[in-house]
Design a protein around this motif. Structure first.
Motif, PDB file in Angstrom:
ATOM      1  N   LEU A  26       0.831  -1.207   0.000  1.00 53.56           N
ATOM      2  CA  LEU A  26       0.000   0.000   0.000  1.00 53.56           C
ATOM      3  C   LEU A  26       0.866   1.257   0.000  1.00 53.56           C
ATOM      4  N   ARG A  27       1.949   1.227   0.746  1.00 58.29           N
ATOM      5  CA  ARG A  27       2.859   2.381   0.783  1.00 58.29           C
ATOM      6  C   ARG A  27       3.471   2.626  -0.599  1.00 58.29           C
ATOM      7  N   VAL A  28       3.932   1.568  -1.242  1.00 58.88           N
ATOM      8  CA  VAL A  28       4.511   1.704  -2.579  1.00 58.88           C
ATOM      9  C   VAL A  28       3.463   2.249  -3.553  1.00 58.88           C
ATOM     10  N   ALA A  29       2.240   1.724  -3.471  1.00 61.29           N
ATOM     11  CA  ALA A  29       1.171   2.184  -4.360  1.00 61.29           C
ATOM     12  C   ALA A  29       0.898   3.669  -4.150  1.00 61.29           C
ATOM     13  N   GLY A  64     -11.399  -2.186   7.338  1.00 60.97           N
ATOM     14  CA  GLY A  64     -11.996  -1.184   6.463  1.00 60.97           C
ATOM     15  C   GLY A  64     -10.975  -0.182   5.948  1.00 60.97           C
ATOM     16  N   VAL A  65      -9.970   0.126   6.754  1.00 61.42           N
ATOM     17  CA  VAL A  65      -8.922   1.057   6.321  1.00 61.42           C
ATOM     18  C   VAL A  65      -8.114   0.418   5.198  1.00 61.42           C
ATOM     19  N   TYR A  66      -7.740  -0.854   5.374  1.00 58.79           N
ATOM     20  CA  TYR A  66      -6.987  -1.549   4.330  1.00 58.79           C
ATOM     21  C   TYR A  66      -7.785  -1.601   3.019  1.00 58.79           C
ATOM     22  N   VAL A  67      -9.045  -1.979   3.109  1.00 57.50           N
ATOM     23  CA  VAL A  67      -9.884  -2.097   1.909  1.00 57.50           C
ATOM     24  C   VAL A  67     -10.104  -0.724   1.273  1.00 57.50           C
ATOM     25  N   LEU A  69      -8.088   1.813   1.368  1.00 56.86           N
ATOM     26  CA  LEU A  69      -6.850   2.217   0.694  1.00 56.86           C
ATOM     27  C   LEU A  69      -6.700   1.481  -0.628  1.00 56.86           C
ATOM     28  N   LEU A  70      -7.049   0.213  -0.665  1.00 54.70           N
ATOM     29  CA  LEU A  70      -7.030  -0.519  -1.939  1.00 54.70           C
ATOM     30  C   LEU A  70      -7.946   0.172  -2.944  1.00 54.70           C
ATOM     31  N   TRP A  71      -9.111   0.580  -2.491  1.00 57.76           N
ATOM     32  CA  TRP A  71     -10.053   1.302  -3.354  1.00 57.76           C
ATOM     33  C   TRP A  71      -9.453   2.628  -3.828  1.00 57.76           C
ATOM     34  N   TYR A  73      -6.480   3.465  -4.312  1.00 57.05           N
ATOM     35  CA  TYR A  73      -5.393   3.284  -5.275  1.00 57.05           C
ATOM     36  C   TYR A  73      -5.830   2.455  -6.475  1.00 57.05           C
ATOM     37  N   ASP A  74      -7.127   2.237  -6.597  1.00 55.50           N
ATOM     38  CA  ASP A  74      -7.708   1.463  -7.701  1.00 55.50           C
ATOM     39  C   ASP A  74      -7.128   0.048  -7.768  1.00 55.50           C
ATOM     40  N   LEU A  75      -6.993  -0.580  -6.607  1.00 56.95           N
ATOM     41  CA  LEU A  75      -6.468  -1.944  -6.510  1.00 56.95           C
ATOM     42  C   LEU A  75      -7.472  -2.899  -5.879  1.00 56.95           C
ATOM     43  N   LEU A  76      -8.716  -2.504  -5.844  1.00 56.14           N
ATOM     44  CA  LEU A  76      -9.733  -3.298  -5.156  1.00 56.14           C
ATOM     45  C   LEU A  76     -10.182  -4.524  -5.949  1.00 56.14           C
TER      46      LEU A  76
END
Length: 113
Positions: A26-29, A64-67, A69-71, A73-76
C-alpha cells in the motif's frame, strides 16, 4: 486501557507477515501515485495515523482502512477473489465428502387429499 486481544497483540506469524506485506504494498502504491498520507486519509475519510498504521501492517488497524486504501489506489479488483467459495479447493473437497452417496426414491404423493 491496553487492548488484551491476543490476535492484535501477537498475531500468528503468517498473519503478521501478510499484513506487513500488504502495508508495504500500500505504501509503494501511494508513493507511485504521488499521493501524500494526508491526501490518502482525506480520500478514505480517516486520519493520517490510520493510513500510517496500515502501511506498517498493524493488526489493530481496521480492515476497512486496508480495503478503503485498496479502493483509493484502484487496486480493489483482486480483493473480490479473496476467499471465493468457487476457488476454495479445501472447502470444495470437504463439501463434496459430505454429499449423499445414495439417492432414495421418494414415496411419491399419496392420493389422500
Amino acid at each position: 486501557m491496553a487492548n488484551k486481544n491476543p490476535l492484535l497483540q501477537a498475531p500468528p506469524y503468517p498473519v503478521e507477515q501478510a499484513l506487513k506485506r500488504l502495508g508495504e504494498n500500500l505504501r509503494v502504491a501511494r508513493i507511485r501515485r504521488r499521493i501524500t498520507i494526508e491526501e490518502a486519509a482525506e480520500k478514505i475519510g480517516t486520519g493520517r495515523r490510520a493510513v500510517m498504521e496500515a502501511e506498517k501492517g498493524k493488526a489493530s488497524t481496521a480492515s476497512g482502512v486496508y480495503v478503503a486504501l485498496l479502493w483509493a489506489y484502484d487496486l480493489l479488483g483482486p480483493f473480490s477473489d479473496l476467499a471465493n467459495p468457487a476457488t476454495d479447493e479445501q472447502g470444495l473437497a470437504l463439501a463434496s465428502a459430505k454429499e449423499k452417496m445414495r439417492v432414495r426414491k421418494s414415496k411419491g404423493l399419496s392420493g389422500d387429499f
